[in-house]
Design an enzyme around this catalytic site. Structure first.
Site, PDB file in Angstrom:
ATOM      1  N   ASP A  86       0.893  -6.533   3.914  1.00  0.00           N
ATOM      2  CA  ASP A  86       0.909  -5.113   4.281  1.00  0.00           C
ATOM      3  C   ASP A  86       1.094  -4.297   3.006  1.00  0.00           C
ATOM      4  OD1 ASP A  86       1.322  -2.574   5.191  1.00  0.00           O
ATOM      5  OD2 ASP A  86       2.815  -3.129   6.704  1.00  0.00           O
ATOM      6  N   ILE A 115      -7.699   0.576   3.390  1.00  0.00           N
ATOM      7  CA  ILE A 115      -7.099   1.897   3.660  1.00  0.00           C
ATOM      8  C   ILE A 115      -6.223   1.776   4.899  1.00  0.00           C
ATOM      9  CG2 ILE A 115      -8.704   3.562   2.631  1.00  0.00           C
ATOM     10  CD1 ILE A 115     -10.096   3.678   5.424  1.00  0.00           C
ATOM     11  N   TYR A 177      -5.915  11.630   3.659  1.00  0.00           N
ATOM     12  CA  TYR A 177      -6.889  10.626   3.177  1.00  0.00           C
ATOM     13  C   TYR A 177      -7.569  11.103   1.902  1.00  0.00           C
ATOM     14  CZ  TYR A 177     -11.270   7.901   3.166  1.00  0.00           C
ATOM     15  OH  TYR A 177     -12.352   7.120   2.816  1.00  0.00           O
ATOM     16  N   LEU A 211     -20.562   8.670   4.716  1.00  0.00           N
ATOM     17  CA  LEU A 211     -20.096   8.150   6.003  1.00  0.00           C
ATOM     18  C   LEU A 211     -20.772   6.810   6.318  1.00  0.00           C
ATOM     19  CD1 LEU A 211     -18.343   8.679   8.521  1.00  0.00           C
ATOM     20  CD2 LEU A 211     -20.321   9.815   9.553  1.00  0.00           C
TER      21      LEU A 211
HETATM   22  P1  NDP Z   1     -11.645  -0.035   8.050  1.00  0.00           P
HETATM   23  O1  NDP Z   1     -10.656   0.893   8.690  1.00  0.00           O
HETATM   24  O2  NDP Z   1     -12.764  -0.555   8.871  1.00  0.00           O
HETATM   25  O3  NDP Z   1     -10.869  -1.293   7.460  1.00  0.00           O
HETATM   26  C1  NDP Z   1      -9.685  -1.100   6.768  1.00  0.00           C
HETATM   27  C2  NDP Z   1      -9.186  -2.436   6.295  1.00  0.00           C
HETATM   28  O4  NDP Z   1      -7.917  -2.229   5.662  1.00  0.00           O
HETATM   29  C3  NDP Z   1      -8.973  -3.418   7.428  1.00  0.00           C
HETATM   30  O5  NDP Z   1      -9.300  -4.717   7.009  1.00  0.00           O
HETATM   31  C4  NDP Z   1      -7.489  -3.309   7.700  1.00  0.00           C
HETATM   32  O6  NDP Z   1      -7.049  -4.533   8.248  1.00  0.00           O
HETATM   33  C5  NDP Z   1      -6.932  -3.072   6.294  1.00  0.00           C
HETATM   34  N1  NDP Z   1      -5.643  -2.395   6.296  1.00  0.00           N
HETATM   35  C6  NDP Z   1      -5.255  -1.329   7.040  1.00  0.00           C
HETATM   36  N2  NDP Z   1      -3.977  -1.012   6.776  1.00  0.00           N
HETATM   37  C7  NDP Z   1      -3.536  -1.910   5.862  1.00  0.00           C
HETATM   38  C8  NDP Z   1      -2.294  -2.131   5.228  1.00  0.00           C
HETATM   39  N3  NDP Z   1      -1.224  -1.364   5.478  1.00  0.00           N
HETATM   40  N4  NDP Z   1      -2.173  -3.149   4.350  1.00  0.00           N
HETATM   41  C9  NDP Z   1      -3.235  -3.966   4.096  1.00  0.00           C
HETATM   42  N5  NDP Z   1      -4.446  -3.811   4.667  1.00  0.00           N
HETATM   43  C10 NDP Z   1      -4.592  -2.789   5.551  1.00  0.00           C
HETATM   44  O7  NDP Z   1     -12.178   0.710   6.747  1.00  0.00           O
HETATM   45  P2  NDP Z   1     -13.697   0.914   6.260  1.00  0.00           P
HETATM   46  O8  NDP Z   1     -14.338  -0.409   6.199  1.00  0.00           O
HETATM   47  O9  NDP Z   1     -14.308   1.982   7.062  1.00  0.00           O
HETATM   48  O10 NDP Z   1     -13.475   1.474   4.789  1.00  0.00           O
HETATM   49  C11 NDP Z   1     -13.404   0.588   3.680  1.00  0.00           C
HETATM   50  C12 NDP Z   1     -13.340   1.401   2.405  1.00  0.00           C
HETATM   51  O11 NDP Z   1     -14.486   2.263   2.338  1.00  0.00           O
HETATM   52  C13 NDP Z   1     -12.126   2.320   2.318  1.00  0.00           C
HETATM   53  O12 NDP Z   1     -11.636   2.345   1.003  1.00  0.00           O
HETATM   54  C14 NDP Z   1     -12.676   3.677   2.702  1.00  0.00           C
HETATM   55  O13 NDP Z   1     -11.943   4.743   2.155  1.00  0.00           O
HETATM   56  C15 NDP Z   1     -14.066   3.598   2.101  1.00  0.00           C
HETATM   57  N6  NDP Z   1     -14.976   4.530   2.722  1.00  0.00           N
HETATM   58  C16 NDP Z   1     -15.330   4.368   4.041  1.00  0.00           C
HETATM   59  C17 NDP Z   1     -16.151   5.289   4.652  1.00  0.00           C
HETATM   60  C18 NDP Z   1     -16.552   5.144   6.085  1.00  0.00           C
HETATM   61  O14 NDP Z   1     -17.199   6.088   6.602  1.00  0.00           O
HETATM   62  N7  NDP Z   1     -16.261   4.026   6.761  1.00  0.00           N
HETATM   63  C19 NDP Z   1     -16.664   6.459   3.921  1.00  0.00           C
HETATM   64  C20 NDP Z   1     -16.229   6.546   2.551  1.00  0.00           C
HETATM   65  C21 NDP Z   1     -15.425   5.602   1.996  1.00  0.00           C
HETATM   66  P3  NDP Z   1      -5.692  -4.769   9.077  1.00  0.00           P
HETATM   67  O15 NDP Z   1      -5.678  -3.767  10.177  1.00  0.00           O
HETATM   68  O16 NDP Z   1      -5.854  -6.185   9.533  1.00  0.00           O
HETATM   69  O17 NDP Z   1      -4.589  -4.606   8.099  1.00  0.00           O
END
Ligand code: NDP
Length: 280
Positions: A86, A115, A177, A211
């Protein structure tokens, strides 16, 4: 004419910049991917496994990580290991990097992608949430980079930072964010300068995404906007190829580069357009 000329020159420079991607370069590469239980991180793990890289994936949900690692193992014959952590816990970022270095015998790529969940609403005055999100989305990236740098120096490795258009432009409903993404761009932009000035062999790639159609992003914006979302698998491949070709900054989809280039030319129209993207 001048404007068209500038944009045309920038287009040509952008299209021709950097070396082409050689998938072979990832065979056996030792890669740590964060936030890999879902979304773009999960897709990156599958691409990397397919390219023959050795991966360590991390996120909070151990059972889901196990399933992703098993799928990686089917896609590629190399190692696919996982560690639950975490990133809100200040000791976990270092623990994860040490695990990856220990299990893979070093590290070639550190892909910072995770994130924490954050609401898609107008700011309600909650400072504590932003403080928490800063640890998850920003400070943990610094902690992991710091721990990985000595190993990356030995391997001439790379740090890949997954950032967002919302780290370049302010937009409604995402105050906590967007703060973390602006912070990332600022910090790792500075680190790029400093590593270059020290003639370091470690490269940093900052990926700016528009996005993307991950479940978490779609859930947030549903009914709020008609902006087109782009496929997570393509975004993941873009991040990997940008890191492997050591680009300093990359954009997916590509046209956001030009939007960022001209974003300050007509601020009034930019801000009106941004607000009109959302139903409120
Ligand atoms: P998701 O929300 O789909 O995935 C987030 C990941 O982070 C999951 O694997 C989650 O897993 C993990 N996570 C969440 N909280 C924690 C924590 N406290 N500690 C460790 N791991 C954590 O994100 P996206 O795939 O949509 O985004 C990925 C990246 O792309 C990010 O950096 C985002 O800012 C960037 N991005 C995404 C966009 C979009 O539209 N999707 C647009 C622009 C940028 P778990 O819950 O198992 O911990």
């Amino acid at each position: 004419l001048l404007i068209v000329g500038v944009i045309g020159a920038a287009f040509v420079a952008f299209q021709w910049s950097g070396p082409t991607f050689d998938p072979e370069s990832l065979k056996g590469a030792r890669v740590l991917v964060t936030g890999a239980s879902a979304g773009i991180g999960e897709q990156m793990a599958y691409h990397l496994a397919g390219f023959g890289a050795q991966v360590v994936i991390t996120a909070r949900r151990e059972k889901v990580l196990q399933q992703v690692a098993e799928k990686c193992q089917v896609l590629g014959p190399q190692k696919a290991l996982y560690i639950a952590a975490d990133m809100a816990n200040p000791s976990d970022p270092e623990r994860v990097v040490k695990f990856a270095v220990d299990k893979l015998g070093g590290l070639d790529y550190l892909v910072l992608n995770h994130i924490g969940p954050s609401p898609f609403t107008m700011w309600d005055g909650d400072v504590e949430h932003t403080r928490w999100l800063m640890q998850v989305n920003f400070l943990s990236y610094l902690q992991m980079a710091k721990t990985a740098l000595p190993t990356l120096k030995q391997s001439k490795g790379s740090i890949v930072v997954v950032s967002s258009l919302l780290g370049k432009m302010s937009s409604p409903f995402v105050a906590p964010y967007t703060s973390t993404k602006f912070a990332l761009n600022g910090f790792f932009g500075t680190l790029q300068h400093e590593l270059a000035m020290q003639r370091s062999n470690v490269s940093i790639t900052i990926c700016i995404l528009g996005l993307i159609d991950t479940d978490s992003a779609m859930e947030k914006v549903r009914g709020m906007t008609n902006i087109q979302a782009w496929p997570a698998s393509e975004a993941a491949l873009h991040i990997i190829t940008s890191g492997a070709t050591q680009q300093t900054e990359s954009y997916y989809p590509w046209f956001w580069y030009y939007v960022c280039l001209i974003r300050d030319w007509f601020p009034y129209f930019r801000d009106m357009s941004l607000r009109n993207l959302y139903k409120y």
